[in-house]
Design an enzyme around this catalytic site. Structure first.
Site, PDB file in Angstrom:
ATOM      1  N   HIS A   1      64.257   5.129  -6.341  1.00  0.00           N
ATOM      2  CA  HIS A   1      62.920   5.193  -5.756  1.00  0.00           C
ATOM      3  C   HIS A   1      62.227   3.831  -5.745  1.00  0.00           C
ATOM      4  O   HIS A   1      62.509   2.980  -6.577  1.00  0.00           O
ATOM      5  CB  HIS A   1      62.057   6.190  -6.540  1.00  0.00           C
ATOM      6  CG  HIS A   1      62.537   7.602  -6.406  1.00  0.00           C
ATOM      7  ND1 HIS A   1      63.131   8.291  -7.425  1.00  0.00           N
ATOM      8  CD2 HIS A   1      62.544   8.433  -5.340  1.00  0.00           C
ATOM      9  CE1 HIS A   1      63.456   9.498  -7.004  1.00  0.00           C
ATOM     10  NE2 HIS A   1      63.114   9.618  -5.739  1.00  0.00           N
TER      11      HIS A   1
ATOM     12  N   HIS B   1      67.914  10.971  -2.135  1.00  0.00           N
ATOM     13  CA  HIS B   1      66.565  10.467  -2.443  1.00  0.00           C
ATOM     14  C   HIS B   1      66.596   8.943  -2.388  1.00  0.00           C
ATOM     15  O   HIS B   1      67.646   8.324  -2.228  1.00  0.00           O
ATOM     16  CB  HIS B   1      66.142  10.929  -3.842  1.00  0.00           C
ATOM     17  CG  HIS B   1      65.690  12.342  -3.873  1.00  0.00           C
ATOM     18  ND1 HIS B   1      64.393  12.697  -4.116  1.00  0.00           N
ATOM     19  CD2 HIS B   1      66.369  13.492  -3.647  1.00  0.00           C
ATOM     20  CE1 HIS B   1      64.286  14.010  -4.059  1.00  0.00           C
ATOM     21  NE2 HIS B   1      65.473  14.524  -3.773  1.00  0.00           N
ATOM     22  N   GLY B   2      65.424   8.342  -2.540  1.00  0.00           N
ATOM     23  CA  GLY B   2      65.353   6.888  -2.680  1.00  0.00           C
ATOM     24  C   GLY B   2      66.003   6.141  -1.532  1.00  0.00           C
ATOM     25  O   GLY B   2      66.677   5.133  -1.735  1.00  0.00           O
TER      26      GLY B   2
ATOM     27  N   GLU C   1      68.943  18.976  -8.406  1.00  0.00           N
ATOM     28  CA  GLU C   1      69.455  17.598  -8.526  1.00  0.00           C
ATOM     29  C   GLU C   1      70.376  17.454  -9.727  1.00  0.00           C
ATOM     30  O   GLU C   1      70.099  17.946 -10.817  1.00  0.00           O
ATOM     31  CB  GLU C   1      68.298  16.590  -8.631  1.00  0.00           C
ATOM     32  CG  GLU C   1      68.819  15.161  -8.789  1.00  0.00           C
ATOM     33  CD  GLU C   1      67.764  14.073  -8.539  1.00  0.00           C
ATOM     34  OE1 GLU C   1      66.761  14.343  -7.863  1.00  0.00           O
ATOM     35  OE2 GLU C   1      67.980  12.951  -9.022  1.00  0.00           O
TER      36      GLU C   1
ATOM     37  N   ASP D   1      63.450  19.544  -9.995  1.00  0.00           N
ATOM     38  CA  ASP D   1      64.178  18.358 -10.455  1.00  0.00           C
ATOM     39  C   ASP D   1      64.391  18.423 -11.970  1.00  0.00           C
ATOM     40  O   ASP D   1      63.550  17.995 -12.748  1.00  0.00           O
ATOM     41  CB  ASP D   1      63.392  17.095 -10.076  1.00  0.00           C
ATOM     42  CG  ASP D   1      64.128  15.826 -10.470  1.00  0.00           C
ATOM     43  OD1 ASP D   1      65.210  15.930 -11.091  1.00  0.00           O
ATOM     44  OD2 ASP D   1      63.624  14.733 -10.155  1.00  0.00           O
TER      45      ASP D   1
ATOM     46  N   ASP E   1      59.851   7.546   1.599  1.00  0.00           N
ATOM     47  CA  ASP E   1      58.430   7.452   1.260  1.00  0.00           C
ATOM     48  C   ASP E   1      57.983   5.988   1.255  1.00  0.00           C
ATOM     49  O   ASP E   1      57.032   5.603   1.951  1.00  0.00           O
ATOM     50  CB  ASP E   1      58.182   8.090  -0.121  1.00  0.00           C
ATOM     51  CG  ASP E   1      56.707   8.139  -0.478  1.00  0.00           C
ATOM     52  OD1 ASP E   1      55.873   7.754   0.349  1.00  0.00           O
ATOM     53  OD2 ASP E   1      56.377   8.557  -1.594  1.00  0.00           O
TER      54      ASP E   1
ATOM     55  N   ASP F   1      58.367  17.984  -3.326  1.00  0.00           N
ATOM     56  CA  ASP F   1      59.268  16.907  -3.737  1.00  0.00           C
ATOM     57  C   ASP F   1      59.216  16.762  -5.264  1.00  0.00           C
ATOM     58  O   ASP F   1      58.120  16.689  -5.834  1.00  0.00           O
ATOM     59  CB  ASP F   1      58.776  15.613  -3.056  1.00  0.00           C
ATOM     60  CG  ASP F   1      59.757  14.476  -3.137  1.00  0.00           C
ATOM     61  OD1 ASP F   1      60.959  14.728  -3.322  1.00  0.00           O
ATOM     62  OD2 ASP F   1      59.317  13.306  -2.982  1.00  0.00           O
TER      63      ASP F   1
ATOM     64  N   SER G   1      54.694  15.409  -2.912  1.00  0.00           N
ATOM     65  CA  SER G   1      54.970  15.253  -4.342  1.00  0.00           C
ATOM     66  C   SER G   1      53.850  15.918  -5.138  1.00  0.00           C
ATOM     67  O   SER G   1      52.798  16.263  -4.570  1.00  0.00           O
ATOM     68  CB  SER G   1      55.021  13.764  -4.699  1.00  0.00           C
ATOM     69  OG  SER G   1      53.725  13.203  -4.570  1.00  0.00           O
TER      70      SER G   1
HETATM   71  P1  13P Z   1      61.862   5.923  -1.438  1.00  0.00           P
HETATM   72  O1  13P Z   1      61.057   5.408  -2.584  1.00  0.00           O
HETATM   73  O2  13P Z   1      63.143   5.155  -1.273  1.00  0.00           O
HETATM   74  O3  13P Z   1      61.113   6.023  -0.169  1.00  0.00           O
HETATM   75  O4  13P Z   1      62.339   7.416  -1.834  1.00  0.00           O
HETATM   76  C1  13P Z   1      61.507   8.506  -1.608  1.00  0.00           C
HETATM   77  C2  13P Z   1      62.002   9.758  -2.246  1.00  0.00           C
HETATM   78  O5  13P Z   1      63.121   9.898  -2.678  1.00  0.00           O
HETATM   79  C3  13P Z   1      61.039  10.859  -2.341  1.00  0.00           C
HETATM   80  O6  13P Z   1      61.557  11.938  -3.055  1.00  0.00           O
HETATM   81  O1  G3H Z   2      60.033  10.400  -5.117  1.00  0.00           O
HETATM   82  C1  G3H Z   2      58.844  10.139  -5.250  1.00  0.00           C
HETATM   83  C2  G3H Z   2      57.980   9.933  -4.061  1.00  0.00           C
HETATM   84  O2  G3H Z   2      58.090   8.633  -3.579  1.00  0.00           O
HETATM   85  C3  G3H Z   2      56.561  10.368  -4.352  1.00  0.00           C
HETATM   86  O3  G3H Z   2      55.842   9.427  -5.064  1.00  0.00           O
HETATM   87  O4  G3H Z   2      54.728  10.674  -6.939  1.00  0.00           O
HETATM   88  O5  G3H Z   2      53.797   8.508  -6.085  1.00  0.00           O
HETATM   89  O6  G3H Z   2      53.622  10.565  -4.714  1.00  0.00           O
HETATM   90  P1  G3H Z   2      54.403   9.820  -5.748  1.00  0.00           P
HETATM   91 ZN    ZN Z   3      62.889  11.355  -4.626  1.00  0.00          ZN
END
Ligand code: 13P
Ligand code: G3H
Ligand code: ZN
Length: 332
Positions: free
Chosen positions: A191, A234-235, A147, A115, A279, A93, A56
């Site tokens: 997320h 995602h998520g 997206e 995105d 994540d 990401d 990210s």
């Molecule tokens: P989670 O928060 O469900 O792990 O999703 C991660 C994600 O979509 C990163 O882009």
């Molecule tokens: O989609 C988001 C990811 O979980 C990354 O999270 O921006 O805290 O690194 P972050």
């Molecule tokens: Zn994501």
């Protein structure tokens, strides 16, 4: 300027084509540090799974871009040293601007996400096309994920507010106008560790929150509009109850945690969904292990003594995902 091929990386093209044909999804695991990267590579080598290493903007800031580039190169060499050359993608990401995507491409990323999902439709199209035009004209083709649709946060009523879901009637136009290689969609995932409010869930006999199902009807409509096209979720953390319990047992406070059940992700992975982003589960696994070790060993102050067990727990979790959830094990 570094091309990803110099780092031993691949883009997502072949990976996604095989995943759609084979009815499985490629794991896209976020990483920020060495222990997470070691766990991902160990797990993916042992299960012979292709992998997308996901970074990210926050991770890039945390870890430093030159270090990251060389960590990705090191990951490829580490897999080789462990005895099996798995395909490895380095992916940005949630890229928020053309400039960030360009910078990542020029520093060796083999894939980027732009995105624009929060922008008005036409602006999302224009920004995504700008990134695709740049990424695809590189000497070594860099793949781009776009997206459409907004991933609901906990404050949104994802059950009633279907307007957050990707609109199937927009996807063909978006893909043809932008040239994206894959499309992230919104069908009810979100997320973080609280994917639904308690009001949106039911509870089982043990009081554990049971979330509403994903909108598989929307996914099916999208697949009909874009046959054989790579779809991204995602998520998609499952927020395992056992990690939540350990974290709370050893002093953490993470109420109302609820994720996407594994059987729903398995079902999605068998469809055109060929990339599943995880994540939060990694964060939970690490935190549970670190809290437990430190609580049980108050005199411990060697980081290897708590980061080592955290890495082992992560590896176990990633192996489980590859084998039981995504179906990517044995596909490298
Ligand atoms: P989670 O928060 O469900 O792990 O999703 C991660 C994600 O979509 C990163 O882009
Ligand atoms: O989609 C988001 C990811 O979980 C990354 O999270 O921006 O805290 O690194 P972050
Ligand atoms: Zn994501």
């Amino acid at each position: 300027m570094t091309s990803y091929k110099e780092l031993g990386l691949v883009n997502t093209k072949d990976m996604f084509a095989k995943a759609i044909k084979g009815g499985y999804a490629i794991p896209a695991y976020n990483f920020n540090n060495m222990e997470q990267l070691q766990a991902i590579i160990q797990a993916c080598v042992e299960t012979k799974s292709p992998v997308i290493l996901q970074v990210s903007a926050g991770a890039r800031k945390y870890a430093n871009k030159n270090l990251l580039k060389n960590m990705a190169r090191g990951a490829v060499e580490y897999a080789h040293e462990l005895g099996y050359d798995i395909p490895v993608v380095l992916h940005l990401d949630h890229g928020s601007s053309f400039e960030l995507c360009k910078d990542c491409i020029e520093s060796g990323f083999s894939s980027v996400m732009i995105d624009g999902s929060a922008l008005p439709y036409d602006e999302n199209v224009a920004l995504t096309k700008q990134v695709c035009d740049f990424a695809h004209s590189q000497k070594d083709y860099v793949t781009v994920e776009g997206e459409l649709g907004v991933l609901a946060g906990v404050e949104d009523d994802v059950v009633a507010e279907s307007s957050h879901y990707t609109k199937p009637e927009e996807v063909q136009d978006f893909v043809s106008k932008t040239g994206v290689d894959s499309l992230a969609i919104s069908i009810g995932t979100s997320h973080g560790r609280c994917k639904f409010t308690p009001e949106q869930c039911t509870r089982n006999a043990d009081g554990v929150l049971i979330p509403p199902p994903l909108a598989f009807d929307v996914l099916e409509e999208i697949e009909k509009k874009l046959p054989g096209f790579p779809i991204v979720l995602h998520g998609s953390s499952s927020v395992p109850v056992e990690y939540v319990k350990i974290i709370e047992q050893y002093g953490g406070k993470i109420p109302d945690s609820v994720g996407i059940p594994e059987d729903q992700l398995r079902k999605a992975a068998k469809s055109a969904v060929c990339k599943i982003n995880i994540d939060s589960d990694g964060r939970l696994a690490m935190t549970a292990a670190v809290r437990k070790v430190l609580a049980e060993n108050p005199g411990e102050f060697d980081p290897r003594k708590y980061l080592g067990p955290a890495r082992d727990e992560l590896k176990k979790m990633y192996m489980h995902k590859n084998i039981e959830v995504l179906g990517s094990a044995g596909k490298a």
